[in-house]
Scaffold this active site. Structure first.
Site, PDB file in Angstrom:
ATOM      1  N   CYS A   1       6.817  -4.748   3.362  1.00  0.00           N
ATOM      2  CA  CYS A   1       6.693  -6.002   2.611  1.00  0.00           C
ATOM      3  C   CYS A   1       6.891  -5.863   1.107  1.00  0.00           C
ATOM      4  O   CYS A   1       7.773  -6.503   0.541  1.00  0.00           O
ATOM      5  CB  CYS A   1       5.329  -6.625   2.894  1.00  0.00           C
TER       6      CYS A   1
ATOM      7  N   GLU B   1      -1.201  -4.874   7.125  1.00  0.00           N
ATOM      8  CA  GLU B   1      -1.188  -3.981   8.272  1.00  0.00           C
ATOM      9  C   GLU B   1      -2.400  -3.064   8.153  1.00  0.00           C
ATOM     10  O   GLU B   1      -2.804  -2.690   7.051  1.00  0.00           O
ATOM     11  CB  GLU B   1       0.097  -3.159   8.291  1.00  0.00           C
TER      12      GLU B   1
ATOM     13  N   ARG C   1       8.057   2.263   7.926  1.00  0.00           N
ATOM     14  CA  ARG C   1       9.145   1.613   7.198  1.00  0.00           C
ATOM     15  C   ARG C   1       8.893   1.725   5.696  1.00  0.00           C
ATOM     16  O   ARG C   1       7.799   1.429   5.227  1.00  0.00           O
ATOM     17  CB  ARG C   1       9.256   0.136   7.610  1.00  0.00           C
TER      18      ARG C   1
ATOM     19  N   LEU D   1      -1.754 -11.336   5.740  1.00  0.00           N
ATOM     20  CA  LEU D   1      -2.481 -10.220   6.364  1.00  0.00           C
ATOM     21  C   LEU D   1      -1.865  -8.882   5.975  1.00  0.00           C
ATOM     22  O   LEU D   1      -0.678  -8.775   5.672  1.00  0.00           O
ATOM     23  CB  LEU D   1      -2.524 -10.371   7.880  1.00  0.00           C
TER      24      LEU D   1
HETATM   25  C1  UGA Z   1       1.133  -6.415   1.936  1.00  0.00           C
HETATM   26  C2  UGA Z   1       0.122  -7.369   1.281  1.00  0.00           C
HETATM   27  O1  UGA Z   1      -1.018  -6.639   0.834  1.00  0.00           O
HETATM   28  C3  UGA Z   1      -0.321  -8.450   2.283  1.00  0.00           C
HETATM   29  O2  UGA Z   1      -1.181  -9.383   1.648  1.00  0.00           O
HETATM   30  C4  UGA Z   1       0.928  -9.170   2.815  1.00  0.00           C
HETATM   31  O3  UGA Z   1       0.576 -10.152   3.798  1.00  0.00           O
HETATM   32  C5  UGA Z   1       1.848  -8.159   3.449  1.00  0.00           C
HETATM   33  O4  UGA Z   1       2.230  -7.176   2.463  1.00  0.00           O
HETATM   34  C6  UGA Z   1       3.079  -8.908   3.929  1.00  0.00           C
HETATM   35  O5  UGA Z   1       3.820  -9.391   3.081  1.00  0.00           O
HETATM   36  O6  UGA Z   1       3.225  -9.089   5.134  1.00  0.00           O
HETATM   37  P1  UGA Z   1       0.949  -4.347   3.635  1.00  0.00           P
HETATM   38  O7  UGA Z   1       2.424  -4.230   3.537  1.00  0.00           O
HETATM   39  O8  UGA Z   1       0.296  -4.275   4.970  1.00  0.00           O
HETATM   40  O9  UGA Z   1       0.443  -5.725   2.989  1.00  0.00           O
HETATM   41  O10 UGA Z   1       0.367  -3.161   2.763  1.00  0.00           O
HETATM   42  P2  UGA Z   1      -0.635  -3.050   1.537  1.00  0.00           P
HETATM   43  O11 UGA Z   1      -2.017  -2.875   1.993  1.00  0.00           O
HETATM   44  O12 UGA Z   1      -0.357  -4.142   0.578  1.00  0.00           O
HETATM   45  O13 UGA Z   1      -0.131  -1.679   0.904  1.00  0.00           O
HETATM   46  C7  UGA Z   1       1.165  -1.582   0.321  1.00  0.00           C
HETATM   47  C8  UGA Z   1       1.382  -0.226  -0.295  1.00  0.00           C
HETATM   48  O14 UGA Z   1       0.547  -0.059  -1.434  1.00  0.00           O
HETATM   49  C9  UGA Z   1       1.047   0.934   0.636  1.00  0.00           C
HETATM   50  O15 UGA Z   1       2.048   1.920   0.498  1.00  0.00           O
HETATM   51  C10 UGA Z   1      -0.293   1.422   0.141  1.00  0.00           C
HETATM   52  O16 UGA Z   1      -0.541   2.778   0.400  1.00  0.00           O
HETATM   53  C11 UGA Z   1      -0.174   1.165  -1.351  1.00  0.00           C
HETATM   54  N1  UGA Z   1      -1.471   1.009  -2.024  1.00  0.00           N
HETATM   55  C12 UGA Z   1      -2.275  -0.043  -1.758  1.00  0.00           C
HETATM   56  C13 UGA Z   1      -1.854   1.948  -2.980  1.00  0.00           C
HETATM   57  O17 UGA Z   1      -1.123   2.922  -3.271  1.00  0.00           O
HETATM   58  N2  UGA Z   1      -3.055   1.783  -3.623  1.00  0.00           N
HETATM   59  C14 UGA Z   1      -3.882   0.727  -3.352  1.00  0.00           C
HETATM   60  O18 UGA Z   1      -4.959   0.624  -3.998  1.00  0.00           O
HETATM   61  C15 UGA Z   1      -3.482  -0.207  -2.406  1.00  0.00           C
END
Ligand code: UGA
Length: 442
Positions: free
Chosen positions: A269, A164, A337, A162
């Protein structure tokens, strides 16, 4: 043994489940399992969180979570206790959802997990199944088995995918369910808990299941560093990153997901799991260069944003006032974080700038938090942007698109915007007299 075929899962029966830890993974897991009809007990030893949960209040910002928490409590299917031993007493399944923070060496710190396993081992019902939901190094199922030390108790890995900000929707509609164990019957029983979902089930051994989680996050991080690098190349060759994303994203093998250039990736993560994977590979005598490059490229990206702000400020940050929009690591969460927004803000301060910041999830009362202590926090975005030399949009909160930039323009010392999320409309901002800098955008 491994199978990627959708498992013939019957409609799930009602099970008694305990969830240890009501954090970003544990709480959505617990409320969604209770929503699926199971009888769930959450154990949370933090007094503040415990009190909030008992009142049906979610300690984290997550769309739909509080409503589902209230529904679970009022239906009698969701119970909150302080003590893990009490929670597991009659549970058939015990989900371990405790923190696995990054240790000094980059590997995951398993002390909370081992302590949680130890605290429940003597209280588990006969034949209970322990489910590792926390992201853990390879071999952790074995470690938990040793800590539990009971032959009647199976331990399985069931990584969580999942995100956040969309945790409830992701938990309700998972894209896949991965369960790993040497005890296939136990793994199938865990998959059955989600039996009313259409998601394909991958049943495998514990190590592969643990590695699937790291490989997924490392792939996503590498994809992001790739697109951020392409956006930088766009700037150097006079191309446009927004059109580039469209041009490559329509190829289904590439896809549009996770292709938005930004200030770098953060959160609890991706940074932790990529470092842990490098460390796992290193212990196996293998240099996983591509993931190391993704990590290094991410720091470069955050530095590039600092540099854009310096240039927009006229060549120096010393003595400048920067208005920062957004502090959480992405929109729709209050989690800061490893937030690139915090990292960038602190570099600005180190270079002599004053940072006036606004985030919809940060209140004036939060201003004493350690990560915010060098920033000036405002409860109103217009106030934060007043008298600034550069406005830096660092988190893609949709409400920032709705700001009245004509009003903002009247209050600033210098009309310059660095939009690190490519969220705003450059043409109209330039029309208002702002200089606009995006990521890889013309
Ligand atoms: C991530 C994974 O997407 C989940 O599948 C996983 O379960 C989770 O880690 C975990 O290990 O618990 P999350 O940390 O909630 O989820 O955040 P993401 O949506 O993956 O975003 C991560 C970073 O990438 C953020 O800083 C976001 O702003 C950035 N991001 C994401 C971008 O810069 N561009 C995008 O197109 C997508």
């Amino acid at each position: 043994m491994s199978s990627t075929d959708p498992a013939p899962v019957p409609k799930a029966g009602i099970r008694r489940v305990a969830v240890i830890g009501a954090g970003y993974v544990g709480l959505p897991t617990a409320v969604v399992l209770s929503h699926r009809g199971h009888v769930v007990t959450i154990a949370e030893h933090d007094e503040t969180k415990f009190d909030m949960l008992c009142r049906g209040r979610s300690p984290i910002v997550e769309q739909g979570l509080e409503k589902m928490l209230e529904d679970g409590i009022s239906s009698g299917r969701l119970r909150i206790v302080r003590d893990a031993a009490e929670a597991v007493a009659d549970a058939e399944f015990v989900f371990l959802c405790v923190e696995t923070p990054q240790s000094e060496s980059g590997s995951a710190d398993l002390s909370h997990l081992a302590a949680a396993a130890d605290s429940v081992s003597g209280h588990l019902a006969r034949g209970a199944i322990i489910v590792n939901k926390s992201t853990v190094p390879l071999g952790t199922v074995g470690l938990v088995e040793r800590v539990i030390g009971r032959s009647d108790v199976a331990v399985v890995s069931n990584p969580e995918f999942l995100r956040e900000g969309s945790a409830v929707a992701d938990s309700l509609n998972p894209e896949r369910i991965v369960v790993g164990s040497s005890d296939r019957a136990a793994a199938v029983r865990v998959a059955d808990l989600f039996g009313d979902s259409d998601a394909p089930v991958v049943i495998t051994d514990a190590r592969t299941s643990e590695l699937i989680k790291y490989a997924s996050n490392a792939f996503l991080a590498t994809k992001l560093t790739f697109i951020n690098t392409m956006a930088s190349l766009c700037e150097r060759v006079g191309a446009d990153s927004v059109d580039l994303v469209h041009g490559i994203g329509y190829d289904k093998r590439i896809g549009f997901e996770f292709l938005r250039p930004g200030p770098g990736w953060g959160g609890s993560c991706l940074p932790k799991d990529t470092s842990a994977l490098v460390s796992i590979a290193k212990s196996a005598g293998f240099d996983i260069e591509i993931v190391r490059a993704a990590i290094a490229g991410n720091e470069e990206q955050m530095n590039r944003v600092v540099e854009k702000i310096r240039v927009a400020a006229g060549g120096t940050l010393d003595g400048m006032t920067i208005g920062v929009l957004g502090l959480s690591f992405k929109a729709k969460t209050d989690d800061r974080r490893n937030s690139p927004a915090i990292w960038i803000s602190l570099r600005l301060v180190e270079h002599g700038a004053t940072v006036r910041a606004f985030d919809p999830t940060v209140s004036l009362g939060d201003a004493s938090a350690t990560d915010l202590s060098h920033l000036e926090i405002f409860g109103d975005p217009y106030e934060a942007m007043r008298s600034t030399h550069v406005i830096a949009l660092l988190t893609e909160w949709p409400e920032f698109e709705q700001l009245d930039f004509a009003r903002v323009r009247e209050g600033v010392a210098n009309a310059a915007i660095v939009d690190a999320r490519n969220l705003l409309e450059p043409v109209s901002l330039r029309h208002l007299g702002f200089t606009y800098t995006g990521i890889g955008r013309q």
